[in-house]
Design an enzyme around this catalytic site. Sequence first.
Site, PDB file in Angstrom:
ATOM      1  N   SER A  78      45.507  93.570  33.058  1.00  0.00           N
ATOM      2  CA  SER A  78      45.024  94.300  34.228  1.00  0.00           C
ATOM      3  C   SER A  78      46.132  94.675  35.208  1.00  0.00           C
ATOM      4  CB  SER A  78      43.961  93.478  34.951  1.00  0.00           C
ATOM      5  OG  SER A  78      44.514  92.272  35.364  1.00  0.00           O
ATOM      6  N   THR A 181      43.485  92.707  39.350  1.00  0.00           N
ATOM      7  CA  THR A 181      44.527  93.101  40.303  1.00  0.00           C
ATOM      8  C   THR A 181      45.186  91.877  40.908  1.00  0.00           C
ATOM      9  OG1 THR A 181      43.373  95.110  40.908  1.00  0.00           O
ATOM     10  CG2 THR A 181      44.896  94.234  42.542  1.00  0.00           C
ATOM     11  N   THR A 199      48.215  96.901  40.129  1.00  0.00           N
ATOM     12  CA  THR A 199      47.117  96.876  39.157  1.00  0.00           C
ATOM     13  C   THR A 199      47.204  98.042  38.175  1.00  0.00           C
ATOM     14  OG1 THR A 199      44.684  96.727  39.030  1.00  0.00           O
ATOM     15  CG2 THR A 199      45.564  98.381  40.502  1.00  0.00           C
ATOM     16  N   ARG A 209      41.763 108.809  38.045  1.00  0.00           N
ATOM     17  CA  ARG A 209      41.148 107.921  39.038  1.00  0.00           C
ATOM     18  C   ARG A 209      42.224 107.006  39.670  1.00  0.00           C
ATOM     19  NH1 ARG A 209      40.537 102.113  39.993  1.00  0.00           N
ATOM     20  NH2 ARG A 209      38.562 101.788  41.035  1.00  0.00           N
ATOM     21  N   THR A 232      40.611  92.669  45.678  1.00  0.00           N
ATOM     22  CA  THR A 232      40.518  92.869  44.239  1.00  0.00           C
ATOM     23  C   THR A 232      39.067  93.230  43.948  1.00  0.00           C
ATOM     24  OG1 THR A 232      40.807  91.849  42.065  1.00  0.00           O
ATOM     25  CG2 THR A 232      40.100  90.395  43.831  1.00  0.00           C
ATOM     26  N   GLY A 233      38.836  93.849  42.806  1.00  0.00           N
ATOM     27  CA  GLY A 233      37.465  94.208  42.456  1.00  0.00           C
ATOM     28  C   GLY A 233      37.260  95.709  42.506  1.00  0.00           C
TER      29      GLY A 233
HETATM   30  N1  ASP Z   1      40.770  97.030  42.687  1.00  0.00           N
HETATM   31  C1  ASP Z   1      41.210  97.590  41.436  1.00  0.00           C
HETATM   32  C2  ASP Z   1      40.779  98.992  41.325  1.00  0.00           C
HETATM   33  O1  ASP Z   1      39.678  99.316  41.718  1.00  0.00           O
HETATM   34  C3  ASP Z   1      40.739  96.892  40.218  1.00  0.00           C
HETATM   35  C4  ASP Z   1      40.447  95.456  40.271  1.00  0.00           C
HETATM   36  O2  ASP Z   1      40.903  94.725  41.139  1.00  0.00           O
HETATM   37  O3  ASP Z   1      39.717  95.041  39.395  1.00  0.00           O
HETATM   38  O4  ASP Z   1      41.525  99.770  40.775  1.00  0.00           O
END
Ligand code: ASP
Length: 319
Positions: A78, A181, A199, A209, A232-233
């Site tokens: 990731s 991330t 990330t 994107r 994160t997320g």
């Molecule tokens: N925040 C990151 C994104 O949306 C991905 C992640 O942390 O899972 O690209």
Amino acid sequence: MKRRNFIKAGAVGLASPILLAGKKKIKVNKNNPIVISTWLHGIPANEVSFKILNKNGSALDAVEAGVRIAEADAENQSVGLGGRPDSEGNVTLDACIMDSNGNAGAVGFLENIKHPISVARKVMEETDHVMLAGKGALKFALSNGFKSENLLTKASRKGWLEWKKDNRIKDSWGPNDDHDTITSLAQDNDGNLSGACTTSGLAYKLQGRVGDSPIIGAGMYVDNEVGAAGATGMGELVMKTCGSFLVVELMRQGYSAMEACNEAIDRIIRQEGGKTKLQVGYIALEKDGSVGYSSIQKGFQYALYKDGVNKLHDVKSIF
Ligand code: ASP
């Protein structure tokens, strides 16, 4: 000021948030370095960061060096090398960095460069800009001595080919697996704060994107007077609420690091109409050395190096 009093103050009208801003007296934590990072990969990152902080290094050097460990780890799917690609098989990377003087640098949609965080730092230090994206970011990286390399590992290619066969499985690669991330926040011996976030973004995203991670104030934010925060997320939810800036600004207005993270998560849930299946996690580091963390769903973990101990912690989810 406690959260309840703050909300009460807010209810009386114009009086509140602005008048409150900056009123909180924060003790500065010095000679007691701290690093907090998202997820399990935060542990090895913190180790490297802490060595730098222990030798009187800067928070900026610490966070950059720390997250580079995750970027270089081919097993980590990731971040950086070995990141899961977009829907067309391209590994595209997002990163940002911020120092204690309010300087910021970022790259978005960067391909073929293993260490986007260091390119982001170059943008911060060598240009008048904050963010470079796509081909321009790649050109800038190459002209600054970064090497072009293929970042798609066999394992990530295999996963992508399987996803292409049946893209319903993408749900199982949501932003809640334990390789995600990496956002890292540090405080050095002088009490100064810095942050880094890097990330490969959501697996199998649409080409082009860009998530929250390279957006200053969304994926990460540092205000050296107050504190730092990172996310994160699901980046879309973080961007729509200016998540990391919100956490820091709430701390400025009197919320503790923990209260600020909870409120920022709460804000997302309210915006989503009271519930969501998606995940977002925040971490925060306040100028006085206290930390905060919060997430929508269970499963979020953060790594904290404090008082000589580097430890992974589970976060109790809101749901
Ligand atoms: N925040 C990151 C994104 O949306 C991905 C992640 O942390 O899972 O690209």
